[in-house]
Enzyme design. Structure first.
Site: not given
Length: 153
Positions: A50, A53-55, A60
């Site tokens: 994750h 893409g986050h971020f 985070v």
């Protein structure tokens, strides 16, 4: 199973809940008090899917995954309390209340997931209160209800 079940290793967690990579969100469960409480441990690492893409510029951990880790800790507590090792039972979210996110969780953090049983034990439906902590600081809190999909005899 006795009431003295202080912890569950990763291998034991896999015997209690069906989650697997990349969706197994806890590494260990400590301080298990049967039918009452437990503390899940999530070692947050930069290589988790994750974070791409986050971020990308500031990784985070998504809040929904923090709550999922809390729920997985609760599922281990419920399954261990009910002696459901190797049962293939599933635990489903039914409700989520009073959820608050206070501080971002980032790679390198050790996320502690403190869960407490508010209602449950001998039925399929359990209610929990959970608190996420990093280095002694509260990062998240929630109350949630779950149903165990298993034959309770």
């Amino acid at each position: 199973m006795t009431d003295a079940a202080p912890s569950a290793s990763l291998d034991e967690i896999k015997r209690l809940i069906p989650h697997r990579y990349p969706f197994l969100m806890i590494d260990k469960v400590n301080e298990i008090v049967m039918g009452e409480s437990a503390v899940g441990i999530k070692c947050v690492t930069n290589n988790e899917p994750h974070f791409t893409g986050h971020f990308p510029s500031k990784p985070v951990m998504p809040g929904v995954l923090i709550v999922e880790a809390m729920a997985q800790t609760a599922a281990v507590l419920a399954a261990r309390s009910m002696g459901m090792e190797d049962s293939e039972a599933l635990v489903f979210f039914m409700g989520l209340d009073k959820t608050r996110f206070r501080t971002p969780v980032e790679p390198g953090d050790v996320l502690e997931l403190h869960v407490k049983v508010l209602r449950g034990g001998k039925t399929k439906t359990w209610k929990f209160a959970g608190t996420g902590m990093v280095a002694g600081k509260k990062v998240c809190e929630a109350e949630f209800t779950a149903m165990i999909d298993a034959d309770l005899g």
